[in-house]
Scaffold this motif. Structure first.
Motif, PDB file in Angstrom:
ATOM      1  N   GLU A  56      11.563   7.392   3.361  1.00 19.31           N
ATOM      2  CA  GLU A  56      11.416   7.640   1.940  1.00 19.31           C
ATOM      3  C   GLU A  56      11.547   6.362   1.135  1.00 19.31           C
ATOM      4  N   ASN A  57      10.976   6.399  -0.046  1.00 18.33           N
ATOM      5  CA  ASN A  57      11.098   5.279  -0.960  1.00 18.33           C
ATOM      6  C   ASN A  57      12.354   5.449  -1.809  1.00 18.33           C
ATOM      7  N   ASP A  58      13.105   4.381  -1.960  1.00 18.12           N
ATOM      8  CA  ASP A  58      14.224   4.369  -2.899  1.00 18.12           C
ATOM      9  C   ASP A  58      14.408   2.937  -3.385  1.00 18.12           C
TER      10      ASP A  58
ATOM     11  N   GLN B 292       6.483  -0.373  -2.470  1.00 19.03           N
ATOM     12  CA  GLN B 292       5.982   0.791  -3.177  1.00 19.03           C
ATOM     13  C   GLN B 292       5.401   0.348  -4.518  1.00 19.03           C
TER      14      GLN B 292
ATOM     15  N   SER C  33       3.804   4.874   1.411  1.00 18.46           N
ATOM     16  CA  SER C  33       4.743   5.926   1.022  1.00 18.46           C
ATOM     17  C   SER C  33       6.185   5.429   1.000  1.00 18.46           C
ATOM     18  N   PHE C  34       6.436   4.256   1.552  1.00 23.79           N
ATOM     19  CA  PHE C  34       7.770   3.656   1.529  1.00 23.79           C
ATOM     20  C   PHE C  34       7.626   2.147   1.727  1.00 23.79           C
TER      21      PHE C  34
ATOM     22  N   TYR D 173       8.266  -1.482   3.381  1.00 22.77           N
ATOM     23  CA  TYR D 173       8.599  -1.908   4.740  1.00 22.77           C
ATOM     24  C   TYR D 173       8.155  -3.356   4.955  1.00 22.77           C
TER      25      TYR D 173
END
Length: 239
Positions: A33-35, A163, A176-177, A179
């Motif tokens: 997940e993205n945060d 992102q 989607s995240f 990296y």
């Protein structure tokens, strides 16, 4: 077909920083997940850290462990979208008729990160920044093997994506995240990478190519296939 050895690797994504983290994930992959978490770059001077975007911090976080204690080496950096967040901030300033920041602009260009890396590492070796499609990993490895063929004893490959701002969602759907993955490549025959043609299909992947490669390395997977459009990339360990 090209041949090479992956001597070492490093990767970062939210919640996955150490080799143990990645090993646990590789055994039981989950959606990432993205945060707003940032990679640890406390090894950098505070003044330099403040200039780095999250994308740049990700690159430094994965590349530094592979470069530490080694002679300067060429670097190939690949990112499809680059510093989109910085560029969007500049566009917002333009729309608001605000003065533009020369620093923000200089750090938004695609090769800014490798310029900062060169300065930090005191490295004057050849460096390349690629703006590739979703198979940027393979194009970066191809570029690196050409440098190995010209006599470089080792080449550092880094692929990273952050992102993008939410406003780009209708056009950017392949990140989607955040990296980053770094590979230390050397001459050898441990891996073979070849390109073939495939029937174009809609792109629908859970994880980016570079993250799938990390999983294959951790699971000792001898073959791997990545398709992007009509390009079929075949990874294979012949022995």
């Amino acid at each position: 077909m090209i041949q090479f050895e992956i001597d070492q690797w490093q990767a970062w994504a939210p919640g996955l920083a150490s080799t143990d983290d990645w090993a646990k994930w590789a055994r039981d992959p989950r959606a990432l997940e993205n945060d707003d978490v940032q990679p640890d770059v406390s090894f950098l001077p505070a003044m330099q850290r403040r200039r780095l975007s999250r994308l740049a911090r990700m690159v430094f976080a994965v590349a530094t462990p592979l470069a530490t204690g080694r002679p300067p080496m060429p670097l190939v950096y690949a990112s499809r979208h680059g510093e989109t967040a910085r560029t969007f901030a500049i566009l917002n300033d333009l729309a608001s008729e605000e003065p533009l920041s020369p620093t923000q602009f200089s750090l938004s260009v695609h090769n800014a990160i490798i310029g900062l890396w060169s300065i930090h590492q005191h490295n004057t070796c050849e460096m390349t920044a690629l703006a590739a499609e979703g198979d940027g990993l393979e194009h970066a490895v191809l570029e690196a093997t050409l440098l190995l063929g010209e006599g470089a004893p080792e080449v550092l490959v880094v692929i990273a994506e952050d992102q993008p701002p939410a406003v780009y969602a209708p056009w950017i759907n392949d990140v989607s995240f955040p990296y980053a993955v770094a590979l230390l490549l050397k001459p050898g025959q441990a891996w073979q990478l070849s390109l073939g043609a495939a029937e174009p299909t809609p792109i629908c992947t859970v994880h980016p190519h570079a993250i799938n490669l990390v999983r294959a390395l951790l699971n000792n997977q001898p073959t791997l296939q990545h398709q992007w459009g009509s390009r079929q990339w075949n990874w294979q360990q012949p022995h």
